[in-house]
Design an enzyme around this catalytic site. Sequence first.
Site, mmCIF file in Angstrom:
data_model
loop_
_atom_site.group_PDB
_atom_site.id
_atom_site.type_symbol
_atom_site.label_atom_id
_atom_site.label_comp_id
_atom_site.label_asym_id
_atom_site.label_seq_id
_atom_site.Cartn_x
_atom_site.Cartn_y
_atom_site.Cartn_z
ATOM 1 N N TYR A 179 1.040 -1.055 0.677
ATOM 2 C CA TYR A 179 0.233 -0.101 -0.310
ATOM 3 C C TYR A 179 1.111 1.273 -0.059
ATOM 4 C CZ TYR A 179 -4.297 -2.569 0.281
ATOM 5 O OH TYR A 179 -5.892 -3.344 0.659
ATOM 6 N N GLU A 203 2.229 -4.849 -7.800
ATOM 7 C CA GLU A 203 1.864 -6.254 -6.842
ATOM 8 C C GLU A 203 1.848 -8.109 -6.731
ATOM 9 O OE1 GLU A 203 -1.636 -5.449 -7.189
ATOM 10 O OE2 GLU A 203 -1.828 -3.944 -6.251
ATOM 11 N N HIS A 228 -8.796 -7.437 -1.999
ATOM 12 C CA HIS A 228 -7.924 -6.339 -2.650
ATOM 13 C C HIS A 228 -7.795 -6.717 -4.153
ATOM 14 C CE1 HIS A 228 -4.390 -4.082 -3.905
ATOM 15 N NE2 HIS A 228 -3.815 -4.989 -5.105
HETATM 16 P P1 IDP Z 1 -8.777 0.002 -3.628
HETATM 17 O O1 IDP Z 1 -8.841 -1.307 -2.563
HETATM 18 O O2 IDP Z 1 -10.846 -0.338 -3.915
HETATM 19 O O3 IDP Z 1 -8.144 -0.327 -4.573
HETATM 20 P P2 IDP Z 1 -7.335 1.772 -2.433
HETATM 21 O O4 IDP Z 1 -8.156 3.657 -2.326
HETATM 22 O O5 IDP Z 1 -6.448 1.689 -3.365
HETATM 23 O O6 IDP Z 1 -9.282 1.328 -2.894
HETATM 24 O O7 IDP Z 1 -7.758 1.920 -1.206
HETATM 25 C C1 IDP Z 1 -6.914 0.541 -0.401
HETATM 26 C C2 IDP Z 1 -7.553 0.477 0.511
HETATM 27 O O8 IDP Z 1 -7.325 1.055 1.722
HETATM 28 C C3 IDP Z 1 -8.704 0.046 0.862
HETATM 29 O O9 IDP Z 1 -9.273 -1.155 -0.101
HETATM 30 C C4 IDP Z 1 -9.471 0.004 2.282
HETATM 31 O O10 IDP Z 1 -9.483 -1.108 2.497
HETATM 32 C C5 IDP Z 1 -8.650 1.231 3.123
HETATM 33 N N1 IDP Z 1 -9.094 2.695 2.752
HETATM 34 C C6 IDP Z 1 -9.275 3.371 1.720
HETATM 35 N N2 IDP Z 1 -10.170 4.413 1.889
HETATM 36 C C7 IDP Z 1 -10.760 4.392 2.971
HETATM 37 C C8 IDP Z 1 -10.712 5.635 4.131
HETATM 38 O O11 IDP Z 1 -11.399 6.536 3.682
HETATM 39 N N3 IDP Z 1 -11.271 4.724 5.230
HETATM 40 C C9 IDP Z 1 -10.298 3.597 5.515
HETATM 41 N N4 IDP Z 1 -9.750 3.090 4.543
HETATM 42 C C10 IDP Z 1 -9.542 3.109 3.620
HETATM 43 MG MG MG Z 2 -6.500 0.546 -5.201
#
Ligand code: IDP
Ligand code: MG
Length: 168
Positions: free
Chosen positions: A52, A138, A127
Amino acid sequence: MAAEEATLVLIKPDAIKRGLAGAVLTRLEHTGLRLVGAKITRVNRALAEAHYQRLRDRPFFEELIQLLCGELHDIDYVWALVYVGPGAIDTVRTLTGATNPDHADPRSIRGAFGRNTTNGVMENILHASSDPQESAREIALWFRPEELLIPLSAPRKRAESSARAGRA
Ligand code: IDP
Ligand code: MG
């Protein structure tokens, strides 16, 4: 015809804690994509942070790392999976649904199974890689080449070799 792609899926500790790994695998299986890598594996902090890295400045980063490492659910592994096929990245992203389970299509995995807990933790089940560069990065992070059924080449390498072929 969509480009042949590979994508990384992680079934996160919240799904494992709730006994949802099988349901997620079933839905992934029904995409018709080819499974070329699968394992359960512990996630240490370094691996979670590398995975991440793009989110390291976000306010929820620490909680996210704890979640992926299983610390929030007392779970010591995730499922890591690699699927390949035409348009695999978008296929799995659509099946996965929006990041926030409250906003995810109810037909998607996150819409069906994800939740925001009363403690404010986003439990969104899995994920899925977001684009070809990320999926290549990844997959290399989570799998050694010999753990995959077929060799995968990084998108940049493919682009470079076609550029070389064009120049020759
Ligand atoms: P994605 O998993 O849909 O690709 P990303 O923006 O890449 O979303 O974020 C990675 C992970 O971070 C998310 O799957 C979720 O677990 C966590 N996450 C993203 N936004 C938030 C938030 O606003 N609050 C808490 N956790 C979040
Ligand atoms: Mg993502």
